[in-house]
Design a protein around this motif. Structure first.
Motif, PDB file in Angstrom:
ATOM      1  N   LEU A 123       0.841  -1.204   0.000  1.00 38.60           N
ATOM      2  CA  LEU A 123       0.000   0.000   0.000  1.00 38.60           C
ATOM      3  C   LEU A 123       0.872   1.248   0.000  1.00 38.60           C
ATOM      4  O   LEU A 123       0.539   2.249  -0.625  1.00 38.60           O
ATOM      5  CB  LEU A 123      -0.896   0.016   1.233  1.00 38.60           C
ATOM      6  N   TYR A 124       2.013   1.158   0.704  1.00 35.56           N
ATOM      7  CA  TYR A 124       2.949   2.275   0.730  1.00 35.56           C
ATOM      8  C   TYR A 124       3.455   2.558  -0.680  1.00 35.56           C
ATOM      9  O   TYR A 124       3.481   3.719  -1.116  1.00 35.56           O
ATOM     10  CB  TYR A 124       4.104   1.938   1.678  1.00 35.56           C
ATOM     11  N   LEU A 126       1.956   1.879  -3.446  1.00 33.86           N
ATOM     12  CA  LEU A 126       0.842   2.442  -4.207  1.00 33.86           C
ATOM     13  C   LEU A 126       0.652   3.916  -3.845  1.00 33.86           C
ATOM     14  O   LEU A 126       0.439   4.772  -4.720  1.00 33.86           O
ATOM     15  CB  LEU A 126      -0.429   1.652  -3.888  1.00 33.86           C
ATOM     16  N   ALA A 127       0.754   4.223  -2.546  1.00 34.73           N
ATOM     17  CA  ALA A 127       0.567   5.597  -2.092  1.00 34.73           C
ATOM     18  C   ALA A 127       1.650   6.497  -2.673  1.00 34.73           C
ATOM     19  O   ALA A 127       1.371   7.580  -3.190  1.00 34.73           O
ATOM     20  CB  ALA A 127       0.605   5.652  -0.559  1.00 34.73           C
ATOM     21  N   SER A 130       1.365   7.117  -6.353  1.00 30.88           N
ATOM     22  CA  SER A 130       0.287   8.031  -6.730  1.00 30.88           C
ATOM     23  C   SER A 130       0.702   9.480  -6.524  1.00 30.88           C
ATOM     24  O   SER A 130       0.042  10.389  -7.003  1.00 30.88           O
ATOM     25  CB  SER A 130      -0.977   7.721  -5.926  1.00 30.88           C
ATOM     26  N   LEU A 131       1.819   9.701  -5.819  1.00 30.84           N
ATOM     27  CA  LEU A 131       2.287  11.077  -5.627  1.00 30.84           C
ATOM     28  C   LEU A 131       3.084  11.577  -6.820  1.00 30.84           C
ATOM     29  O   LEU A 131       3.255  12.776  -7.001  1.00 30.84           O
ATOM     30  CB  LEU A 131       3.186  11.163  -4.393  1.00 30.84           C
ATOM     31  N   VAL A 133       2.521  11.973  -9.749  1.00 29.76           N
ATOM     32  CA  VAL A 133       1.838  12.875 -10.684  1.00 29.76           C
ATOM     33  C   VAL A 133       1.977  14.346 -10.260  1.00 29.76           C
ATOM     34  O   VAL A 133       1.952  15.243 -11.097  1.00 29.76           O
ATOM     35  CB  VAL A 133       0.363  12.451 -10.813  1.00 29.76           C
ATOM     36  N   TYR A 134       2.170  14.579  -8.964  1.00 26.43           N
ATOM     37  CA  TYR A 134       2.209  15.976  -8.516  1.00 26.43           C
ATOM     38  C   TYR A 134       3.374  16.754  -9.100  1.00 26.43           C
ATOM     39  O   TYR A 134       3.220  17.916  -9.462  1.00 26.43           O
ATOM     40  CB  TYR A 134       2.237  16.054  -6.983  1.00 26.43           C
ATOM     41  N   VAL A 137       2.241  17.687 -12.554  1.00 29.95           N
ATOM     42  CA  VAL A 137       1.126  18.639 -12.617  1.00 29.95           C
ATOM     43  C   VAL A 137       1.570  20.024 -12.130  1.00 29.95           C
ATOM     44  O   VAL A 137       1.263  21.046 -12.762  1.00 29.95           O
ATOM     45  CB  VAL A 137      -0.056  18.120 -11.767  1.00 29.95           C
ATOM     46  N   MET A 153      -2.151  18.211 -17.806  1.00 30.64           N
ATOM     47  CA  MET A 153      -3.509  17.666 -17.812  1.00 30.64           C
ATOM     48  C   MET A 153      -3.513  16.231 -18.303  1.00 30.64           C
ATOM     49  O   MET A 153      -4.192  15.364 -17.754  1.00 30.64           O
ATOM     50  CB  MET A 153      -4.405  18.539 -18.678  1.00 30.64           C
ATOM     51  N   SER A 156      -2.143  13.937 -15.465  1.00 27.37           N
ATOM     52  CA  SER A 156      -3.009  13.619 -14.332  1.00 27.37           C
ATOM     53  C   SER A 156      -4.068  12.618 -14.748  1.00 27.37           C
ATOM     54  O   SER A 156      -4.367  11.684 -13.995  1.00 27.37           O
ATOM     55  CB  SER A 156      -3.623  14.882 -13.729  1.00 27.37           C
ATOM     56  N   ILE A 160      -3.973   8.571 -13.175  1.00 29.49           N
ATOM     57  CA  ILE A 160      -5.115   8.086 -12.408  1.00 29.49           C
ATOM     58  C   ILE A 160      -5.721   6.866 -13.087  1.00 29.49           C
ATOM     59  O   ILE A 160      -6.046   5.868 -12.442  1.00 29.49           O
ATOM     60  CB  ILE A 160      -6.166   9.202 -12.240  1.00 29.49           C
ATOM     61  N   GLU A 163      -3.526   3.806 -12.416  1.00 23.39           N
ATOM     62  CA  GLU A 163      -3.413   3.395 -11.024  1.00 23.39           C
ATOM     63  C   GLU A 163      -4.580   2.504 -10.611  1.00 23.39           C
ATOM     64  O   GLU A 163      -4.417   1.624  -9.766  1.00 23.39           O
ATOM     65  CB  GLU A 163      -3.393   4.624 -10.126  1.00 23.39           C
ATOM     66  N   ARG A 319      -8.529   4.357 -23.686  1.00 19.96           N
ATOM     67  CA  ARG A 319      -9.354   3.178 -23.953  1.00 19.96           C
ATOM     68  C   ARG A 319      -8.724   1.940 -23.331  1.00 19.96           C
ATOM     69  O   ARG A 319      -9.392   1.142 -22.676  1.00 19.96           O
ATOM     70  CB  ARG A 319      -9.479   3.002 -25.470  1.00 19.96           C
TER      71      ARG A 319
ATOM     72  N   MET B  55      -2.274   4.841   4.946  1.00 18.70           N
ATOM     73  CA  MET B  55      -1.967   4.607   3.532  1.00 18.70           C
ATOM     74  C   MET B  55      -3.197   4.860   2.662  1.00 18.70           C
ATOM     75  O   MET B  55      -3.107   5.438   1.589  1.00 18.70           O
ATOM     76  CB  MET B  55      -1.478   3.163   3.326  1.00 18.70           C
ATOM     77  N   ILE B  58      -3.659   8.496   2.055  1.00 18.31           N
ATOM     78  CA  ILE B  58      -2.791   9.046   1.001  1.00 18.31           C
ATOM     79  C   ILE B  58      -3.245   8.575  -0.373  1.00 18.31           C
ATOM     80  O   ILE B  58      -3.359   9.368  -1.304  1.00 18.31           O
ATOM     81  CB  ILE B  58      -1.321   8.665   1.264  1.00 18.31           C
ATOM     82  N   ILE B  59      -3.547   7.268  -0.498  1.00 15.99           N
ATOM     83  CA  ILE B  59      -3.913   6.754  -1.823  1.00 15.99           C
ATOM     84  C   ILE B  59      -5.186   7.422  -2.321  1.00 15.99           C
ATOM     85  O   ILE B  59      -5.260   7.894  -3.452  1.00 15.99           O
ATOM     86  CB  ILE B  59      -4.101   5.221  -1.779  1.00 15.99           C
ATOM     87  N   GLY B  63      -3.776  10.860  -3.592  1.00 11.77           N
ATOM     88  CA  GLY B  63      -3.493  10.309  -4.907  1.00 11.77           C
ATOM     89  C   GLY B  63      -4.607  10.478  -5.912  1.00 11.77           C
ATOM     90  O   GLY B  63      -4.356  10.504  -7.110  1.00 11.77           O
ATOM     91  N   VAL B  67      -5.863  15.183  -6.706  1.00 17.36           N
ATOM     92  CA  VAL B  67      -5.420  15.377  -8.097  1.00 17.36           C
ATOM     93  C   VAL B  67      -6.561  15.957  -8.917  1.00 17.36           C
ATOM     94  O   VAL B  67      -6.365  16.877  -9.713  1.00 17.36           O
ATOM     95  CB  VAL B  67      -4.929  14.045  -8.706  1.00 17.36           C
ATOM     96  N   PHE B  71      -6.790  19.468 -10.703  1.00 21.34           N
ATOM     97  CA  PHE B  71      -7.120  19.451 -12.123  1.00 21.34           C
ATOM     98  C   PHE B  71      -8.179  20.502 -12.432  1.00 21.34           C
ATOM     99  O   PHE B  71      -8.062  21.278 -13.374  1.00 21.34           O
ATOM    100  CB  PHE B  71      -7.667  18.048 -12.409  1.00 21.34           C
ATOM    101  N   MET B  74      -6.932  24.214 -11.414  1.00 23.81           N
ATOM    102  CA  MET B  74      -5.930  24.735 -12.341  1.00 23.81           C
ATOM    103  C   MET B  74      -6.567  25.352 -13.571  1.00 23.81           C
ATOM    104  O   MET B  74      -6.066  26.313 -14.129  1.00 23.81           O
ATOM    105  CB  MET B  74      -5.017  23.594 -12.803  1.00 23.81           C
TER     106      MET B  74
END
Lengths: 347, 205
Positions: A123-124, A126-127, A130-131, A133-134, A137, A153, A156, A160, A163, A319, B55, B58-59, B63, B67, B71, B74
């Motif tokens: 999970l860590y 995955l967490a 997921s960061l 992307v920041y 962006v 754009m 992001s 997502i 993920e 798709r 976790m 955060i996810i 995450g 976002v 989005f 912005m």
């Protein structure tokens, strides 16, 4: 490692602090060196597939090319566009780079040889992923320029989308392994099918691995999914306004992320630090050598794909993520949990 | 010592970033400070030993939810003068909300002073601390005791999802989509043919 420092007569707090910092350095320094060499390897593989020579001037066989490039960007001037949001503009590459290093904390290099042996390791990962992307962006927005903004754009939406399916794929692995702990997941793969160490030999998990490999490429925005830096449409995407070290941080971060994806492929599906076959002789080779060999193999696959597969169109990318990977991975969560339930795996 | 240091670090940063979220003039900065607040909340949960919830926080929030926030924000072109012009009109509603939130805060502090609520097992005693990871503990509770609530939450989410799709889906005419199966099924002999034209005659298609 904490015990080692405690035996030297330090209190628990100090021993813990020093061993953690030592552990971080033990992972981060070889990783950075590895990234420099892997960039060289990537360029060589790419060149070989295009019947070119690749970097061959700096050092023997061009081995020092990455270091020369690093020195070059280090000495360049950092240009900040006057219309940019200065603080965020400088923070964005730092976020990308830091996040790329952070996830390595839970990758086991040998039995128990892991910086943070936490219960929720997967999970860590995955967490943290997921960061990622920041960085992209924030760079796109703070550059105050149109191509980086388009790229942000795209990034992001893309990250997502993939993920979600990666989450389902990881759930399948966790169901079979019965733990979120990375070390336990590796141990659960011992002797998985006949004498093969690794979930990949399992017919129910093999399609999951294929999807994980492809999603990993999309997640790290590598070719053929590098829509965020498609040079024919977006100049260089979110990196357009970046120069010198802030650009180099993106570069290093990208390759550290690719190595991480290779390490995850190896750890989750190919038995991590276990040898490929459960034969006593193979255990004489230390675990981290097996892991390294697997990482290098997957890196070759990533380079190979980059050199040969043409870039996806954006609607095709979406798709693939939402209409193919998501339903198929959901179906496999059903199939796998059903199979495990029927065979009494959880009893 | 490490725990106390970490707690005060996370707690101060969380309150500070929460405050800046409200005070920041630029909405994008607000969202970024909100993300920092989420992060520190996750840190506090790790300190409580609730690493699974941390976790997930955060996810899910950092995450995915944040976002999407970022989005949207912005792409907005927010005129601050116009926003402030609406202040007087929205003041009564805002005041009521503020009173509600303040009273909740006071109640919360009061309840905290009164001592811990006895949640956990059915007879009111606190949940026993077992030697299992909290992922397993949460799973065991969710799928046994709170199964129906859990399923109800799932149904609510499903309804929300279908609602969102129904609201945003529109049938556009004249759009030519790509049919990948049809493209893959196409063979060279369906599309091409060989001819040997005489010089100067051309080809009849």
């Amino acid at each position: 490692m904490t015990e080692l420092f405690m035996n030297l007569g330090l209190s628990y707090e100090w021993a813990w602090g020093i061993s953690t910092i030592a552990g971080i350095l033990l992972i981060a320094l070889p990783l950075m060196l590895g990234v420099a060499m892997i960039i060289y390897a990537d360029r060589k593989i790419w060149a070989a597939m295009a019947l070119r020579r690749g970097p061959n001037v700096v050092g023997p066989l061009g081995l020092l090319q990455s270091f020369a490039d690093g020195l070059k960007v280090f000495l360049q001037e950092t240009i900040i566009p006057s219309a940019a949001n200065k603080g965020l503009f400088l923070i964005a590459p730092i976020i990308t780079f830091t996040v790329a290093l952070m996830a390595w904390a839970v990758i086991p290099f040998n039995s128990g040889a892991v910086l943070a042996n936490i219960n929720v390791g997967l999970l860590y990962v995955l967490a943290i992923s997921s960061l990622g992307v920041y960085g992209v962006v924030i760079a796109g927005w703070s550059s105050n320029s149109k191509y980086p903004f388009f790229s942000a754009m795209r990034a992001s939406a893309q990250m997502i989308s993939y993920e979600v399916s990666i989450g389902f794929i990881l759930i399948c692995v966790v169901l079979w392994a019965g733990s979120f702990n990375m070390n336990e997941i590796v141990k659960a793969q011992k002797d998985h099918v006949w004498i093969i160490n690794g979930f990949v030999a399992n017919p129910l998990l093999f399609p999951m691995w294929v999807m994980f490999l492809i999603s990993g490429m999309a997640e790290t925005a590598r070719a053929p999914f590098d829509l965020t830096e498609a040079e024919s449409e977006l100049v260089a995407g979110y990196q357009t306004e970046y120069s010198s070290m802030s650009f180099a941080l993106y570069w290093l971060g990208e390759y550290a992320n690719v190595l991480l994806m290779c390490a995850l492929n190896a750890t989750l599906f190919w038995g991590g630090w276990l040898p490929p076959l459960d034969i006593p002789v193979l255990y004489l080779v230390p675990g981290f050598v097996w892991l390294l060999l697997k990482i290098l193999f997957f890196f070759f696959v990533f380079s190979w794909v980059k050199a040969t597969v043409p870039r996806y169109r954006y609607d095709q990318l979406m798709r693939l993520g939402w209409k193919i990977f998501l339903p198929v991975s959901l179906l496999f969560v059903f199939l796998i949990s059903g199979y495990l339930m029927a065979t009494g795996h959880f009893a | 010592m490490i725990q106390a240091f970490a707690f005060y670090l996370f707690a101060t940063l969380m309150i500070a970033s929460g405050a800046i979220t409200i005070l920041a003039r630029n909405p994008v900065h607000s969202v970024l400070w909100l993300i920092l607040a989420f992060f520190n909340a996750a840190g506090l949960m790790v300190l409580c030993g609730a690493e699974f919830i941390a976790m997930l926080l955060i996810i899910v929030y950092v995450g995915a939810v944040a976002v999407l926030f970022l989005f949207v924000v912005m792409m907005l072109d927010i005129d601050f003068a116009e926003l402030r012009a609406g202040f007087i009109n929205n003041f009564p509603l805002g005041f009521v909300l503020a009173v509600v939130l303040l009273s909740e805060l006071v109640l919360g502090v009061g309840a905290y002073r009164a001592g811990a609520l006895k949640l956990g097992t059915a007879d009111g005693t606190a949940a026993p601390s077992q030697a299992i990871s909290n992922t397993e503990a949460i799973g065991a509770l969710l799928y046994t005791r709170y199964l129906f609530l859990f399923e109800a939450a799932g149904i609510i989410l499903l309804v929300a999802m279908i609602g969102a799709i129904v609201l945003t889906h529109r049938q556009r005419s004249g759009v030519r989509g790509q049919n990948i199966a049809k493209q893959v099924a196409r063979r060279p002999e369906d599309a091409t043919f060989n001819v040997q034209p005489e010089v100067g005659k051309g080809v009849q298609l």
